[in-house]
Enzyme design. Structure first.
Site, short mmCIF file in Angstrom:
data_model
loop_
_atom_site.label_atom_id
_atom_site.label_comp_id
_atom_site.label_asym_id
_atom_site.label_seq_id
_atom_site.Cartn_x
_atom_site.Cartn_y
_atom_site.Cartn_z
CG HIS A 17 -42.88 -8.32 25.96
ND1 HIS A 17 -43.34 -7.28 25.19
CD2 HIS A 17 -42.75 -7.81 27.20
CE1 HIS A 17 -43.49 -6.20 25.94
NE2 HIS A 17 -43.12 -6.50 27.16
CG ASP A 65 -43.62 -7.09 21.76
OD1 ASP A 65 -43.65 -7.98 22.63
OD2 ASP A 65 -43.79 -5.87 22.03
#
Ligand code: UDP
Length: 483
Positions: free
Chosen positions: A20, A123
């Protein structure tokens, strides 16, 4: 709407796992290269691998910085210094990690309020940033850790529930409503799709947050997943911007070697080893940052490599059946393959390796970033999904685009245990041969992969699809008005 002479300020909040934070930092740097002031909010240790690249960007005159805060490892019950999912060595540690993120939330919120940016790129796992962005009257863009193919497959499985009519775990079913015929088995579905568990409410929250966001940012490019991008934006009706491949933003050799962590091989030894090999003759093997195999499974991989005779670079992960997590190889394996195998026990400079002309195939766990990076390098793949959305990603490679061969893993499992079924050496050898043997089918896959590489390159160039999406997005942020 922001005034004409105001420099837009976008704050990025990456999730603390390599798959990520790495692409999100690439994306943040891309925003800064497009004239945006960028702040990346993270914790002290998570910032370290990116400091040099960011400093290089600053020297080029870009307005980008890392804002750090302390990670509450000890308060959450984790060992001091454990700040990233990469460092967790058991499922229990994952839970403590989630607890630490909960503890961090108020401080993150405080930093956002203090900075009051023009936009939050969060995110997708931090669902709470939707409410915060609303309060601040700014757009929240969700960074999706995966691609459009996965977004569409998981959406349609959730909507049509085709697996509920299937009795056997290993019988194929077709996912309805997709641009291609995509086949899966129940055994390849994530647990959460089949059973209600402790993460079910989070799953619902994620879906809601995706809808309530201004849109979704994806590390992909239009030409790779055109039909799925259209399906997602027009049929599922969620706004989205494919801005990738974001790894292609790393042009400086130091950015490539340092990307995501301290490499366990030197630039020089890695490149000179690859330079000594014939073009397309080396298989690159890496299972991403989180996969852990048992010693028995490592033995099967080692035997397959020994018997297959191909040159290879193997990024070895820590084994699951050792208390502290360690690197392990069968006895004498290293001596037996020393002429043609480079083993990296730790972090590897993946994009530097993948783009070397000696690399002819990529044995991958099908993490989304690895797939996009393999595509950017134009290499065909041997697919070995393990958990998360990796089985869905595999089908893009093997069923929709057809530039890879599956090893044939049928079972989704997050953490290898004694009951995890082994992929036997003969299956691994067969799939590797299918990609590396230079026969017609393999050459056809190589041609497709090279074509995708060209398209990826064009997408990020001036006037390319991702380039244009980026320009369009900046305008939208500039003219954003709270509904
Ligand atoms: N990666 C790397 N070196 C390694 C292992 C991984 O640079 O030794 C990078 C890889 O290039 C990719 C990311 O880590 O950008 C892994 O993300 P992916 O989605 O492929 O898999 P995950 O680790 O999330 O399962």
């Amino acid at each position: 709407m922001v005034s004409q002479d105001h420099q837009l300020h976008v704050m990025f909040l990456p999730y603390m796992a390599p798959g990520h934070i790495i692409p999100m930092v690439d994306m943040a740097r891309l925003f800064a290269a497009n004239g945006i002031r960028v702040t990346i909010l993270t914790t002290t240790k998570n910032a370290l691998p990116f400091q040099n690249s960011i400093a290089r960007d600053v020297r080029l005159g870009r307005k980008i910085s890392l804002e750090t805060l302390r990670f509450p490892s000890v308060e959450a019950g984790l060992p001091e210094g454990c700040e990233n999912m990469f460092q967790a060595s058991s499922p229990e540690m994952y839970k403590l990690f989630f607890r630490a993120l909960e503890l961090l939330k108020p401080e993150f919120e405080h930093r956002f309020r203090q900075n009051h940016p023009d936009c939050i790129v969060s995110d997708y796992l931090y669902t709470w940033t939707v409410k915060l962005a609303n309060e601040l009257g700014i757009p929240r863009l969700a960074f999706s850790g995966s691609g459009f193919f996965n977004l569409c497959v998981s959406h349609n499985i959730d909507k049509y529930k085709p697996h509920e009519d299937i009795k056997s775990e290993t019988e194929n079913f077709v996912v309805p409503g997709l641009p291609d015929e995509v086949k899966l088995t129940r055994s390849q579905l994530p647990d959460i799709v089949k059973t209600k568990n402790e993460f079910s409410s989070l799953f619902e929250e994620l879906k809601k947050a995706e809808r309530d966001s201004f849109g979704v940012l994806v590390n992909s490019f239009y030409e790779l997943e055109a039909a799925y991008i259209d399906h997602f934006t027009k049929d599922i009706k969620i706004r989205a911007w494919p801005l990738g491949p974001v790894s292609m933003f790393n042009k400086d050799i130091n950015d490539k070697i340092e990307r995501g962590g301290n490499s366990y091989v030197s630039k020089h030894s890695c490149l000179s080893w690859l330079d000594s090999r014939e073009p397309n003759s080396v298989l690159y093997i890496c299972f991403g940052s989180l996969t852990r195999f048992s010693k028995a499974q490592i033995t099967e991989i080692a035997c397959a490599l020994e018997e297959s005779g191909h040159s290879f670079v193997w990024v070895l992960g820590k084994v699951s059946d050792s208390k502290d997590g360690e690197f392990w190889l069968p006895e004498r394996f290293q001596e037996n393959v020393s002429e043609r195998g480079l083993i990296i026990s730790g972090w590897a400079p993946q994009i530097l390796i993948l783009e070397h002309p000696a690399i002819g195939g990529f044995l991958t766990h099908c993490g989304w970033n690895s797939i996009v990076e393999g595509v950017s390098a134009g290499v065909p793949m041997v697919t070995w999904p393990v958990f998360a959305e990796q089985f869905y990603n595999e089908k893009l490679v093997t069923q929709a685009m057809k530039f890879g061969v599956p090893v044939g893993n049928e079972f989704w499992k997050i953490w290898a245990t004694d009951e995890t079924r082994l992929i036997e050496r003969y299956k691994i050898k067969k799939a590797v041969r299918g990609v590396m043997n230079n026969e017609d089918e393999a050459l056809e896959m190589r041609k497709k992969a090279s074509r995708l590489k060209e398209l990826a390159k064009k997408a990020v160039e001036e006037g390319g699809s991702s380039y244009n999406y980026m320009k369009g997005l900046i305008q939208e942020i500039k003219f954003y008005k709270k509904a």
